[in-house]
Design a protein around this motif. Structure first.
Motif, PDB file in Angstrom:
ATOM      1  N   ASP A 105     -36.031  45.128 -38.566  1.00  0.00           N
ATOM      2  CA  ASP A 105     -36.796  44.997 -39.804  1.00  0.00           C
ATOM      3  C   ASP A 105     -38.297  45.114 -39.553  1.00  0.00           C
ATOM      4  O   ASP A 105     -39.023  45.716 -40.350  1.00  0.00           O
ATOM      5  CB  ASP A 105     -36.487  43.668 -40.499  1.00  0.00           C
ATOM      6  N   THR A 106     -38.774  44.575 -38.447  1.00  0.00           N
ATOM      7  CA  THR A 106     -40.192  44.679 -38.091  1.00  0.00           C
ATOM      8  C   THR A 106     -40.569  46.132 -37.836  1.00  0.00           C
ATOM      9  O   THR A 106     -41.585  46.626 -38.344  1.00  0.00           O
ATOM     10  CB  THR A 106     -40.489  43.832 -36.823  1.00  0.00           C
ATOM     11  N   THR A 109     -40.446  48.157 -41.157  1.00  0.00           N
ATOM     12  CA  THR A 109     -41.606  47.889 -42.016  1.00  0.00           C
ATOM     13  C   THR A 109     -42.841  48.591 -41.477  1.00  0.00           C
ATOM     14  O   THR A 109     -43.586  49.230 -42.244  1.00  0.00           O
ATOM     15  CB  THR A 109     -41.859  46.369 -42.122  1.00  0.00           C
ATOM     16  N   SER A 112     -42.433  52.364 -42.175  1.00  0.00           N
ATOM     17  CA  SER A 112     -42.611  52.680 -43.598  1.00  0.00           C
ATOM     18  C   SER A 112     -44.075  52.611 -44.013  1.00  0.00           C
ATOM     19  O   SER A 112     -44.569  53.502 -44.707  1.00  0.00           O
ATOM     20  CB  SER A 112     -41.795  51.721 -44.470  1.00  0.00           C
ATOM     21  N   ASN A 113     -44.753  51.562 -43.581  1.00  0.00           N
ATOM     22  CA  ASN A 113     -46.168  51.405 -43.936  1.00  0.00           C
ATOM     23  C   ASN A 113     -47.043  52.475 -43.307  1.00  0.00           C
ATOM     24  O   ASN A 113     -48.046  52.880 -43.884  1.00  0.00           O
ATOM     25  CB  ASN A 113     -46.680  50.019 -43.530  1.00  0.00           C
ATOM     26  N   LYS A 118     -39.518  55.430 -45.835  1.00  0.00           N
ATOM     27  CA  LYS A 118     -38.658  54.431 -45.203  1.00  0.00           C
ATOM     28  C   LYS A 118     -38.019  55.027 -43.958  1.00  0.00           C
ATOM     29  O   LYS A 118     -37.673  56.209 -43.926  1.00  0.00           O
ATOM     30  CB  LYS A 118     -37.564  53.982 -46.177  1.00  0.00           C
TER      31      LYS A 118
END
Length: 184
Positions: A105-106, A109, A112-113, A118
């Motif tokens: 998840d890290t 994220t 994606s950023n 994504k």
């Protein structure tokens, strides 16, 4: 001298415009800009500090070498997995966790950023590109291609392919054959 940096938080066209304006307000020539990345004419280091402050005020962040390295490793991992694996027994989240020793998840994220897409969508896009290569340069059946690229079924491959390209894999292959015959 030309320099490219990664910028976290660029997720839309409006972000591109804002970041470009910030660079230009500091007298920096922008050669190329896309989601998560700016190529510009480098000046002294003090200009970069002011640039970082202005970007942060707008919710953006210049990525450190560590963050850029993670993004690069993720992209390499995707490429290697698609090129080298003959049968994909693990899901991509497991591969990221095992190879980068970080929480998926890290990483997702951060990706994606930074990239404006994504991670899951990026992987799907790369898989579809690989399907296109197989359809164009081999005579493998869709079943063989699905197995080679780790799809759960031909139906799953076909649905993703059509969603991304707007056409079925068989139609894509027919077009490639027609193009080849026209060139001859």
């Amino acid at each position: 001298m030309e320099k490219t940096i990664k910028i976290k938080g660029m997720v839309c066209r409006r972000c591109i415009s804002i970041v470009k304006d910030i660079f230009q307000s500091q007298g920096l020539v922008v050669y190329k800009i896309k989601l998560g990345e700016v190529t510009y004419q480098e000046k002294e280091a003090s200009a970069l500090k002011k640039l970082d402050e202005l970007l942060r005020e707008e919710g953006f962040e210049i990525l450190t070498d560590r963050q850029s390295t993670i993004i690069t490793k993720v992209k390499e991992l995707i490429e290697n997995e698609l090129i080298n694996s003959e049968s994909h027994t693990k899901n991509f989240a497991s591969l990221v966790t095992e190879n980068l020793h970080m929480d998926y998840d890290t990483v997702s994220t951060l990706f994606s950023n930074t990239e404006g897409i994504k991670l899951e969508q990026y992987v799907i896009g790369k898989r579809v590109e690989k399907v296109q290569e197989f359809l164009k340069y081999t005579h493998f059946s869709l079943t063989d291609i699905a197995f080679q690229l780790g799809y759960s079924s031909v139906h799953h491959l076909s649905n993703q392919f059509k969603k991304i390209t707007g056409m079925s894999p068989s139609h894509f292959r027919e077009l490639q054959v027609a193009i080849e015959e026209t060139v001859k």
